[in-house]
Design an enzyme around this catalytic site. Structure first.
Site, PDB file in Angstrom:
ATOM      1  N   SER A   1      48.380  40.089  29.062  1.00 38.61           N
ATOM      2  CA  SER A   1      47.799  40.345  27.747  1.00 38.61           C
ATOM      3  C   SER A   1      46.420  39.718  27.653  1.00 38.61           C
ATOM      4  O   SER A   1      46.274  38.492  27.765  1.00 38.61           O
ATOM      5  CB  SER A   1      48.698  39.780  26.653  1.00 38.61           C
ATOM      6  OG  SER A   1      48.041  39.826  25.402  1.00 38.61           O
TER       7      SER A   1
ATOM      8  N   HIS B   1      47.780  44.698  28.894  1.00 38.21           N
ATOM      9  CA  HIS B   1      48.300  44.788  27.537  1.00 38.21           C
ATOM     10  C   HIS B   1      47.184  44.391  26.571  1.00 38.21           C
ATOM     11  O   HIS B   1      46.587  43.319  26.711  1.00 38.21           O
ATOM     12  CB  HIS B   1      49.502  43.861  27.370  1.00 38.21           C
ATOM     13  CG  HIS B   1      50.245  44.065  26.098  1.00 38.21           C
ATOM     14  ND1 HIS B   1      51.164  45.081  25.908  1.00 38.21           N
ATOM     15  CD2 HIS B   1      50.213  43.371  24.927  1.00 38.21           C
ATOM     16  CE1 HIS B   1      51.669  45.003  24.700  1.00 38.21           C
ATOM     17  NE2 HIS B   1      51.111  43.980  24.066  1.00 38.21           N
TER      18      HIS B   1
ATOM     19  N   ASP C   1      46.398  43.832  22.631  1.00 30.53           N
ATOM     20  CA  ASP C   1      46.932  43.661  21.280  1.00 30.53           C
ATOM     21  C   ASP C   1      45.864  43.966  20.239  1.00 30.53           C
ATOM     22  O   ASP C   1      44.824  43.301  20.193  1.00 30.53           O
ATOM     23  CB  ASP C   1      47.426  42.223  21.088  1.00 30.53           C
ATOM     24  CG  ASP C   1      48.708  41.951  21.838  1.00 30.53           C
ATOM     25  OD1 ASP C   1      49.658  42.735  21.686  1.00 30.53           O
ATOM     26  OD2 ASP C   1      48.766  40.949  22.581  1.00 30.53           O
TER      27      ASP C   1
ATOM     28  N   MET D   1      45.042  43.938  16.353  1.00 32.07           N
ATOM     29  CA  MET D   1      45.486  43.331  15.098  1.00 32.07           C
ATOM     30  C   MET D   1      44.481  43.642  13.999  1.00 32.07           C
ATOM     31  O   MET D   1      43.269  43.506  14.217  1.00 32.07           O
ATOM     32  CB  MET D   1      45.617  41.817  15.260  1.00 32.07           C
ATOM     33  CG  MET D   1      46.501  41.392  16.402  1.00 32.07           C
ATOM     34  SD  MET D   1      46.565  39.594  16.536  1.00 32.07           S
ATOM     35  CE  MET D   1      47.484  39.403  18.059  1.00 32.07           C
TER      36      MET D   1
ATOM     37  N   HIS E   1      48.842  47.974  22.070  1.00 34.46           N
ATOM     38  CA  HIS E   1      49.871  47.635  21.082  1.00 34.46           C
ATOM     39  C   HIS E   1      49.227  47.535  19.703  1.00 34.46           C
ATOM     40  O   HIS E   1      48.461  46.608  19.441  1.00 34.46           O
ATOM     41  CB  HIS E   1      50.503  46.298  21.503  1.00 34.46           C
ATOM     42  CG  HIS E   1      51.553  45.782  20.589  1.00 34.46           C
ATOM     43  ND1 HIS E   1      52.036  44.498  20.677  1.00 34.46           N
ATOM     44  CD2 HIS E   1      52.235  46.352  19.552  1.00 34.46           C
ATOM     45  CE1 HIS E   1      52.949  44.295  19.751  1.00 34.46           C
ATOM     46  NE2 HIS E   1      53.085  45.414  19.045  1.00 34.46           N
TER      47      HIS E   1
ATOM     48  N   MET F   1      49.327  46.504  16.285  1.00 34.44           N
ATOM     49  CA  MET F   1      49.930  45.666  15.241  1.00 34.44           C
ATOM     50  C   MET F   1      49.096  45.849  13.979  1.00 34.44           C
ATOM     51  O   MET F   1      48.309  44.985  13.586  1.00 34.44           O
ATOM     52  CB  MET F   1      49.975  44.202  15.703  1.00 34.44           C
ATOM     53  CG  MET F   1      51.002  43.960  16.780  1.00 34.44           C
ATOM     54  SD  MET F   1      51.108  42.224  17.281  1.00 34.44           S
ATOM     55  CE  MET F   1      49.791  42.189  18.498  1.00 34.44           C
TER      56      MET F   1
ATOM     57  N   MET G   1      59.665  42.484  20.605  1.00 37.68           N
ATOM     58  CA  MET G   1      58.917  41.252  20.400  1.00 37.68           C
ATOM     59  C   MET G   1      59.863  40.062  20.499  1.00 37.68           C
ATOM     60  O   MET G   1      60.836  39.980  19.753  1.00 37.68           O
ATOM     61  CB  MET G   1      58.218  41.264  19.042  1.00 37.68           C
ATOM     62  CG  MET G   1      57.139  42.323  18.878  1.00 37.68           C
ATOM     63  SD  MET G   1      55.793  42.148  20.070  1.00 37.68           S
ATOM     64  CE  MET G   1      55.172  40.503  19.682  1.00 37.68           C
TER      65      MET G   1
ATOM     66  N   GLY H   1      51.434  38.303  16.166  1.00 41.42           N
ATOM     67  CA  GLY H   1      50.204  37.883  15.514  1.00 41.42           C
ATOM     68  C   GLY H   1      49.474  36.734  16.166  1.00 41.42           C
ATOM     69  O   GLY H   1      48.301  36.524  15.910  1.00 41.42           O
ATOM     70  N   PHE H   2      50.167  35.997  17.037  1.00 39.13           N
ATOM     71  CA  PHE H   2      49.552  34.838  17.677  1.00 39.13           C
ATOM     72  C   PHE H   2      49.991  34.756  19.132  1.00 39.13           C
ATOM     73  O   PHE H   2      51.151  35.000  19.442  1.00 39.13           O
ATOM     74  CB  PHE H   2      49.955  33.535  16.971  1.00 39.13           C
ATOM     75  CG  PHE H   2      49.606  33.498  15.511  1.00 39.13           C
ATOM     76  CD1 PHE H   2      48.367  33.032  15.092  1.00 39.13           C
ATOM     77  CD2 PHE H   2      50.505  33.943  14.560  1.00 39.13           C
ATOM     78  CE1 PHE H   2      48.042  33.014  13.739  1.00 39.13           C
ATOM     79  CE2 PHE H   2      50.187  33.927  13.212  1.00 39.13           C
ATOM     80  CZ  PHE H   2      48.956  33.455  12.801  1.00 39.13           C
ATOM     81  N   GLY H   3      49.072  34.380  20.023  1.00 44.88           N
ATOM     82  CA  GLY H   3      49.417  34.177  21.417  1.00 44.88           C
ATOM     83  C   GLY H   3      49.964  32.775  21.643  1.00 44.88           C
ATOM     84  O   GLY H   3      49.828  31.882  20.809  1.00 44.88           O
ATOM     85  N   GLY H   4      50.606  32.577  22.796  1.00 43.42           N
ATOM     86  CA  GLY H   4      51.049  31.253  23.189  1.00 43.42           C
ATOM     87  C   GLY H   4      52.293  30.738  22.508  1.00 43.42           C
ATOM     88  O   GLY H   4      52.575  29.535  22.548  1.00 43.42           O
TER      89      GLY H   4
ATOM     90  N   ASP I   1      57.665  41.197  24.983  1.00 48.39           N
ATOM     91  CA  ASP I   1      56.385  40.522  24.760  1.00 48.39           C
ATOM     92  C   ASP I   1      56.599  39.275  23.919  1.00 48.39           C
ATOM     93  O   ASP I   1      57.091  39.365  22.795  1.00 48.39           O
ATOM     94  CB  ASP I   1      55.427  41.483  24.047  1.00 48.39           C
ATOM     95  CG  ASP I   1      54.053  40.883  23.784  1.00 48.39           C
ATOM     96  OD1 ASP I   1      53.777  39.755  24.239  1.00 48.39           O
ATOM     97  OD2 ASP I   1      53.251  41.557  23.109  1.00 48.39           O
ATOM     98  N   GLY I   2      56.199  38.126  24.479  1.00 45.17           N
ATOM     99  CA  GLY I   2      56.230  36.892  23.707  1.00 45.17           C
ATOM    100  C   GLY I   2      56.890  35.752  24.446  1.00 45.17           C
ATOM    101  O   GLY I   2      58.086  35.801  24.725  1.00 45.17           O
ATOM    102  N   GLY I   3      56.101  34.751  24.821  1.00 48.60           N
ATOM    103  CA  GLY I   3      56.660  33.573  25.474  1.00 48.60           C
ATOM    104  C   GLY I   3      57.184  33.822  26.873  1.00 48.60           C
ATOM    105  O   GLY I   3      58.021  33.069  27.374  1.00 48.60           O
TER     106      GLY I   3
ATOM    107  N   GLY J   1      50.734  36.607  28.603  1.00 44.74           N
ATOM    108  CA  GLY J   1      49.334  36.288  28.360  1.00 44.74           C
ATOM    109  C   GLY J   1      49.016  34.862  28.719  1.00 44.74           C
ATOM    110  O   GLY J   1      48.376  34.583  29.734  1.00 44.74           O
TER     111      GLY J   1
END
Length: 232
Positions: free
Chosen positions: A20, A45, A47, A49, A78, A80, A149, A154-157, A187-189, A209
């Site tokens: 990402s 990827h 994102d 927003m 993606h 969002m 998800m 809305g937030f990376g990391g 997607d996520g973590g 990401g």
């Protein structure tokens, strides 16, 4: 309907890794993309927003157009956004190979998926962690990808949610019941520790990401995620 010119491969039973760019060094985005491409990334990827559907703002069609001119990797975009119908044509024309919309957006999801198909690219739909996967069942005839998800968007990391494997399993069951070949992306973590959880639950595409771009050795980080063994 336009001819599908997407660079996205068919579902083939192999794990696909999509770094990402939200976590990339944006001052050196071209170098960052080349680095993960050389490391063996399958897709990029992206994102998008809008500051409404999620609090943050990110990229516009110009960034996707620039990426398309500088990489042969498939662009997994993606959306969002609150009103995806406004964004489908601009991002498709900019070079997206796949557009994913959220079932939680204000626009009609089926209408959005048909609009994506009309652009000749692949279709995706995403659900937030608290959304019941059963809402996706009527949409499967129109889908190439479902994005689960594993964090709140809305937030990376962010940290992979403990509830995610159960959600992924439900989506895998839904895909199997549909009889269609549909990517199940998570997607996520995602990192070398959480990838096995997602894979064991049924994922076949992983977005990562922070774990890749924030690593001292992105190539090694990507390799470790790809080689993750599902936890049975």
């Amino acid at each position: 309907m336009k001819k599908n010119t997407s660079k996205m491969p068919a579902v083939n039973g192999k794990i696909s890794i999509a770094p990402s760019i939200l976590s990339a060094d944006l001052c050196n985005l071209g170098q960052e993309v080349a680095r993960v491409a050389n490391a063996g990334a399958d897709w990029l990827h992206v994102d998008i927003m809008d500051g409404h559907f999620v609090p943050n703002l990110s990229f516009g069609p110009a960034v996707v157009r620039s990426l398309r001119s500088n990489t042969t990797l498939a662009l997994d975009v993606h959306l969002m956004v609150t009103n995806p119908l406004r964004f489908i044509e601009p991002f498709a024309k900019a070079g997206a190979d796949l557009l994913t919309v959220h079932v939680e957006s204000q626009d009609d999801t089926l209408e959005a998926l048909k609009a994506i198909q009309a652009q000749g690219i692949k279709t995706g739909v995403s659900i937030k962690p608290d959304t019941d996967p059963d809402v996706l069942a009527p949409l499967t005839p129109y889908l190439d990808l479902i994005l689960v998800m594993s964090v709140y968007p809305g937030f990376g990391g962010q940290t992979f949610l403990e509830s995610s494997p159960a959600q992924i399993k439900k989506v895998r069951q839904l895909i199997n019941a549909s009889g269609k070949q549909i990517w199940l992306e998570v997607d996520g973590g995602i990192n070398a520790q959480t990838a096995p959880l997602a894979l064991a639950a049924g994922a076949d595409a992983l977005v990562a990401g922070h774990a890749i771009f924030s690593s001292a050795d992105p190539a090694l980080a990507l390799k470790q995620i790809r080689q993750a063994t599902p936890e049975i």
